[in-house]
Design a protein around this motif. Structure first.
Motif, PDB file in Angstrom:
ATOM      1  N   TYR A  15       1.173  -1.357   0.011  1.00  0.00           N
ATOM      2  CA  TYR A  15       0.386  -0.340  -0.143  1.00  0.00           C
ATOM      3  C   TYR A  15       0.904   1.043   0.286  1.00  0.00           C
ATOM      4  O   TYR A  15       1.805   1.389   1.085  1.00  0.00           O
ATOM      5  N   VAL A  16       0.109   2.031  -0.562  1.00  0.00           N
ATOM      6  CA  VAL A  16       1.716   3.654  -0.611  1.00  0.00           C
ATOM      7  C   VAL A  16       0.681   4.482  -0.704  1.00  0.00           C
ATOM      8  O   VAL A  16      -0.755   4.496  -0.284  1.00  0.00           O
ATOM      9  N   ALA A  17       1.397   5.350   0.234  1.00  0.00           N
ATOM     10  CA  ALA A  17       0.639   6.055   1.562  1.00  0.00           C
ATOM     11  C   ALA A  17       1.741   7.071   1.528  1.00  0.00           C
ATOM     12  O   ALA A  17       2.798   7.445   2.054  1.00  0.00           O
ATOM     13  N   GLY A  18       1.427   8.050   0.813  1.00  0.00           N
ATOM     14  CA  GLY A  18       2.194   9.675   0.697  1.00  0.00           C
ATOM     15  C   GLY A  18       3.300   9.637   0.535  1.00  0.00           C
ATOM     16  O   GLY A  18       3.550   8.305  -0.816  1.00  0.00           O
ATOM     17  N   ASP A  19       4.529   9.238   0.944  1.00  0.00           N
ATOM     18  CA  ASP A  19       6.272   9.020   0.929  1.00  0.00           C
ATOM     19  C   ASP A  19       6.226   7.114   0.739  1.00  0.00           C
ATOM     20  O   ASP A  19       7.740   7.428   0.919  1.00  0.00           O
ATOM     21  N   PHE A  20       5.180   6.856   1.238  1.00  0.00           N
ATOM     22  CA  PHE A  20       6.270   5.695   1.622  1.00  0.00           C
ATOM     23  C   PHE A  20       5.180   3.990   1.220  1.00  0.00           C
ATOM     24  O   PHE A  20       4.325   4.670   0.584  1.00  0.00           O
ATOM     25  N   LEU A  21       5.723   3.380   1.684  1.00  0.00           N
ATOM     26  CA  LEU A  21       5.319   1.910   0.595  1.00  0.00           C
ATOM     27  C   LEU A  21       5.222   1.563   1.546  1.00  0.00           C
ATOM     28  O   LEU A  21       6.228   0.712   2.334  1.00  0.00           O
ATOM     29  N   TYR A  22       4.279   0.976   2.227  1.00  0.00           N
ATOM     30  CA  TYR A  22       3.895  -0.380   3.308  1.00  0.00           C
ATOM     31  C   TYR A  22       3.859  -1.604   2.502  1.00  0.00           C
ATOM     32  O   TYR A  22       2.523  -2.194   1.827  1.00  0.00           O
ATOM     33  N   ILE A  23       4.819  -2.880   2.878  1.00  0.00           N
ATOM     34  CA  ILE A  23       3.889  -4.034   2.688  1.00  0.00           C
ATOM     35  C   ILE A  23       4.253  -4.765   3.435  1.00  0.00           C
ATOM     36  O   ILE A  23       4.741  -5.258   4.155  1.00  0.00           O
ATOM     37  N   SER A  24       2.910  -5.843   2.979  1.00  0.00           N
ATOM     38  CA  SER A  24       3.054  -6.382   4.071  1.00  0.00           C
ATOM     39  C   SER A  24       3.239  -8.004   4.552  1.00  0.00           C
ATOM     40  O   SER A  24       4.469  -8.267   3.294  1.00  0.00           O
ATOM     41  N   GLY A  25       3.380  -8.756   5.466  1.00  0.00           N
ATOM     42  CA  GLY A  25       4.711  -9.155   6.069  1.00  0.00           C
ATOM     43  C   GLY A  25       4.362 -10.941   4.874  1.00  0.00           C
ATOM     44  O   GLY A  25       3.133 -11.253   4.310  1.00  0.00           O
ATOM     45  N   GLN A  26       5.280 -10.642   4.315  1.00  0.00           N
ATOM     46  CA  GLN A  26       5.323 -11.904   3.475  1.00  0.00           C
ATOM     47  C   GLN A  26       6.387 -13.665   3.884  1.00  0.00           C
ATOM     48  O   GLN A  26       7.050 -13.155   4.679  1.00  0.00           O
ATOM     49  N   LEU A  27       5.300 -13.724   4.121  1.00  0.00           N
ATOM     50  CA  LEU A  27       5.892 -15.425   4.271  1.00  0.00           C
ATOM     51  C   LEU A  27       6.445 -15.858   3.077  1.00  0.00           C
ATOM     52  O   LEU A  27       6.581 -15.264   1.200  1.00  0.00           O
ATOM     53  N   GLU A 114       8.086  -8.022   6.581  1.00  0.00           N
ATOM     54  CA  GLU A 114       7.189  -6.763   6.304  1.00  0.00           C
ATOM     55  C   GLU A 114       7.757  -6.016   6.540  1.00  0.00           C
ATOM     56  O   GLU A 114       9.518  -5.704   7.720  1.00  0.00           O
ATOM     57  N   VAL A 115       8.115  -4.511   5.256  1.00  0.00           N
ATOM     58  CA  VAL A 115       8.928  -3.479   5.269  1.00  0.00           C
ATOM     59  C   VAL A 115       8.081  -2.570   4.854  1.00  0.00           C
ATOM     60  O   VAL A 115       7.048  -2.617   4.514  1.00  0.00           O
ATOM     61  N   ILE A 116       8.255  -1.443   5.797  1.00  0.00           N
ATOM     62  CA  ILE A 116       8.232  -0.112   4.723  1.00  0.00           C
ATOM     63  C   ILE A 116       9.393   0.674   4.418  1.00  0.00           C
ATOM     64  O   ILE A 116      10.733   0.571   4.949  1.00  0.00           O
ATOM     65  N   ALA A 117       8.956   1.347   3.257  1.00  0.00           N
ATOM     66  CA  ALA A 117      10.038   1.848   2.062  1.00  0.00           C
ATOM     67  C   ALA A 117       9.470   3.107   2.360  1.00  0.00           C
ATOM     68  O   ALA A 117       8.516   3.779   1.628  1.00  0.00           O
TER      69      ALA A 117
END
Length: 120
Positions: A15-27, A114-117
């Motif tokens: 999900y992109v919100a503003g200047d950040f990409l949130y990647i849900s937990g990846q198995l 999970e990741v925040i970029a």
């Protein structure tokens, strides 16, 4: 060829919100089969990180854009081995990170990441 696995529930893989990409937990799910095929935490961590790398690339980013990760482990005893795999995907300055042992992961997974970029 499918690039990323299907979400395991009613959520977005990213999900992109503003200047950040949130990647849900990846198995460690193989996107071709939508199954966890790795038998070890290292194998599953590698697949999880490959899935994350693909999501970053879809959004025009690399692992250098990652500012925070969270690593969930079925067993904290896998911490050192997962770190070895993790270190092959990231380089200094490494993103901030938390790592936890959890009671259980979806689909019997051994690792979820999970990741925040930052997108700038």
């Amino acid at each position: 060829m499918k690039k990323i696995p299907n979400a395991v529930g009613p959520y977005s893989a990213f999900y992109v919100a503003g200047d950040f990409l949130y990647i849900s937990g990846q198995l460690g799910i193989n996107p071709e089969t939508n199954l966890i095929e790795g038998k070890t935490a290292e194998e599953q961590a590698k697949q999880s990180l490959e899935n994350i790398k693909t999501i970053l690339e879809i959004n025009g980013l690399t692992t250098k854009n990652v500012v925070k990760t969270t690593v969930l482990l079925d067993s904290i005893d896998d911490f050192v081995n997962v770190n070895e795999v993790y270190a092959t995907f990231f380089e200094e300055p490494y993103p901030a990170r938390s790592a936890f042992e959890v009671a259980k992961l979806p689909k019997g997974g051994l690792v979820e990441i999970e990741v925040i970029a930052y997108m700038k």
